[in-house]
Scaffold this active site. Structure first.
Site, PDB file in Angstrom:
ATOM      1  N   ASP A   1      36.188  30.046  31.630  1.00  0.00           N
ATOM      2  CA  ASP A   1      37.393  31.254  31.544  1.00  0.00           C
ATOM      3  C   ASP A   1      38.558  30.133  32.476  1.00  0.00           C
ATOM      4  OD1 ASP A   1      39.267  32.781  32.314  1.00  0.00           O
ATOM      5  OD2 ASP A   1      38.031  34.434  32.628  1.00  0.00           O
TER       6      ASP A   1
ATOM      7  N   TYR B   1      30.664  36.973  43.628  1.00  0.00           N
ATOM      8  CA  TYR B   1      31.207  37.130  42.053  1.00  0.00           C
ATOM      9  C   TYR B   1      32.526  36.547  41.951  1.00  0.00           C
ATOM     10  CZ  TYR B   1      32.678  39.232  37.990  1.00  0.00           C
ATOM     11  OH  TYR B   1      32.969  39.462  36.733  1.00  0.00           O
TER      12      TYR B   1
ATOM     13  N   LYS C   1      32.359  36.890  35.057  1.00  0.00           N
ATOM     14  CA  LYS C   1      30.765  36.858  34.480  1.00  0.00           C
ATOM     15  C   LYS C   1      30.776  35.585  33.741  1.00  0.00           C
ATOM     16  CE  LYS C   1      27.803  39.727  33.695  1.00  0.00           C
ATOM     17  NZ  LYS C   1      27.046  40.168  35.028  1.00  0.00           N
TER      18      LYS C   1
HETATM   19  C1  F6R Z   1      34.351  41.141  33.350  1.00  0.00           C
HETATM   20  C2  F6R Z   1      35.645  40.897  33.700  1.00  0.00           C
HETATM   21  C3  F6R Z   1      36.641  42.121  33.767  1.00  0.00           C
HETATM   22  C4  F6R Z   1      37.103  42.170  35.049  1.00  0.00           C
HETATM   23  C5  F6R Z   1      38.056  43.148  35.662  1.00  0.00           C
HETATM   24  C6  F6R Z   1      38.512  43.457  37.052  1.00  0.00           C
HETATM   25  O1  F6R Z   1      33.605  40.096  33.129  1.00  0.00           O
HETATM   26  O2  F6R Z   1      36.041  39.792  33.379  1.00  0.00           O
HETATM   27  O3  F6R Z   1      36.076  43.347  33.534  1.00  0.00           O
HETATM   28  O4  F6R Z   1      35.920  42.182  36.085  1.00  0.00           O
HETATM   29  O5  F6R Z   1      39.134  43.273  34.872  1.00  0.00           O
HETATM   30  O6  F6R Z   1      39.252  41.976  37.256  1.00  0.00           O
HETATM   31  P1  F6R Z   1      39.828  41.665  38.567  1.00  0.00           P
HETATM   32  O7  F6R Z   1      39.005  41.919  39.794  1.00  0.00           O
HETATM   33  O8  F6R Z   1      40.212  40.477  38.384  1.00  0.00           O
HETATM   34  O9  F6R Z   1      41.162  42.678  38.692  1.00  0.00           O
HETATM   35 MG    MG Z   2      38.654  36.417  32.962  1.00  0.00          MG
HETATM   36 MG    MG Z   3      35.048  35.809  29.755  1.00  0.00          MG
END
Ligand code: F6R
Ligand code: MG
Ligand code: MG
Length: 370
Positions: A11, A233, A236
């Protein structure tokens, strides 16, 4: 002559949020891999996406862990990151965890599934790509394909499958692996892989009684755990997998049947929720509701001397409508639990948690219970 089949994914920027890969990033990857094919580093390739993950499917003759191929993937992700930054995409360079390539892309952020094998006369191969979930999401379907006679009729009625398979399972916390044979060690295997956040199927091999070489994998899964690599973290570790089919292996339809439940996996919103894995067509491989639900696509190829046919988008089929409908119902049901387990993951498996802060804030207000 052996062929190496590699999927390397990362990603490197979402469009918008964590929903999808921008087409410019795929174009950059196609251009880069076209050059590598012209220079004969790659035999063939296919570039695609699942959700916000850019997926490089590559065939070559360099074996697994080949520095040149990993370096090509790394450079491709770096170039795509630059474009992601120009476009202002979300989380540009998210999965590139180190500044410089050091010989092997493993442990640097991207996910890798690779295997080297002797091509059969006709070699059907299915690539699976998932978004918003973790490598353990493959445990259930890979077990079903290669070890469950209720899924794979060939285990019962095809003499060339009847002896079963060998599973390589990794303990991703203790960094150990173990080989387990089915059907004889099936219960031991299930005792491990049911705990899918810790024990993951890495590869499957034919048994020595098979007409296929027993040291060449018939399936391989990416098992990178981003949060373990980065220590915190950072996104994912959305996994990918490769499965060979037919002639002594599960038939294509047995391989796909393993995804007909819409089984529950961990990931989804903020990598911290359980939800159903929905098999979708490529056109629907974008994460929307509550950043999900977790999705899987299946692209099928025939392979010949390392060359790939055009892919077939195997879940683009009304035969999987009923699975999708069920997954949508389960998604809705799970969502109604809001912040409660088992929709929200147990504390140890959550990728985000405010609990330490909440505990600190409440500190002295906790009184001993007599
Ligand atoms: C899960 C994922 C999304 C983000 C969520 C919060 O793998 O990629 O669910 O965790 O959108 O993202 P941030 O912390 O970047 O605002
Ligand atoms: Mg992403
Ligand atoms: Mg992804």
């Amino acid at each position: 002559m052996k062929t190496t089949f590699s999927i390397i994914k990362a990603d490197v920027g979402g469009w918008p949020g964590h929903a999808l890969v921008h087409p410019d990033l795929e174009d950059i990857a196609r251009k880069k891999l076209t050059d590598a094919k012209r220079e004969k580093l790659l035999t063939d390739f296919h570039v695609t996406h699942c959700g916000d993950d850019l997926e490089l499917v590559m065939t070559h003759k360099n074996g697994v862990d080949a520095k040149e191929v990993h370096s090509l993937a790394w450079d491709t992700f770096c170039e795509a990151t630059e474009r992601a930054r120009d476009l202002g995409l979300y989380g540009a360079g998210q999965d590139l965890l180190v500044d410089a390539f050091s010989g092997n892309i493993k442990g640097m952020g991207p996910g890798v599934a690779e295997m080297e094998f002797t091509e059969r006369k006709a070699e059907p191969i299915v690539t699976f790509m998932m978004d918003k979930t973790e490598p353990g999401a493959f445990n259930f379907p890979i077990f079903k394909m290669f070890a469950d006679p209720f899924n794979t009729a060939g285990l019962v009625i095809d003499p060339s499958c009847h002896d079963g398979f060998v599973f390589e399972v990794w303990d991703i916390q203790e960094h150990k692996n173990v080989m387990l044979k089915t059907p004889e060690e099936m219960y031991d295997l299930l005792a491990l892989i049911g705990a899918k956040s810790r024990f993951v199927i890495k590869r499957v091999f034919p048994k020595s009684s098979s007409k296929l070489p027993s040291n060449e994998p018939v399936s391989a899964i990416s098992t990178e755990k981003l949060y373990q690599i980065a220590g915190e973290y950072v996104g994912k570790d959305d996994p990918v997998g490769i499965v060979r089919a037919q002639s002594g292996l599960p038939a294509l339809g047995e391989v796909l049947e393993a995804f007909s439940l819409g089984h529950l996996v961990s990931g989804w919103m903020r990598g911290s929720h359980n939800g159903p894995l929905m098999p979708v067509a490529l056109k629907d491989a974008q994460c929307t509701r509550f950043d999900g639900p977790p999705r899987v696509i299946a692209l099928g190829f025939q392979l010949r001397n390392g060359l790939l046919t055009k892919p077939v988008d195997l879940f683009n089929d009304p035969a999987f409508d009923i699975t999708r409908k069920k997954a949508q119902e389960v998604m809705d049901y799970m969502r109604r639990h809001g912040p409660f387990e088992p929709h929200r993951l147990p504390l140890a498996d959550m990728e985000y948690t405010t609990l330490p802060k909440v505990m600190k804030k409440l500190g002295s207000r906790f009184k001993k219970v007599k």
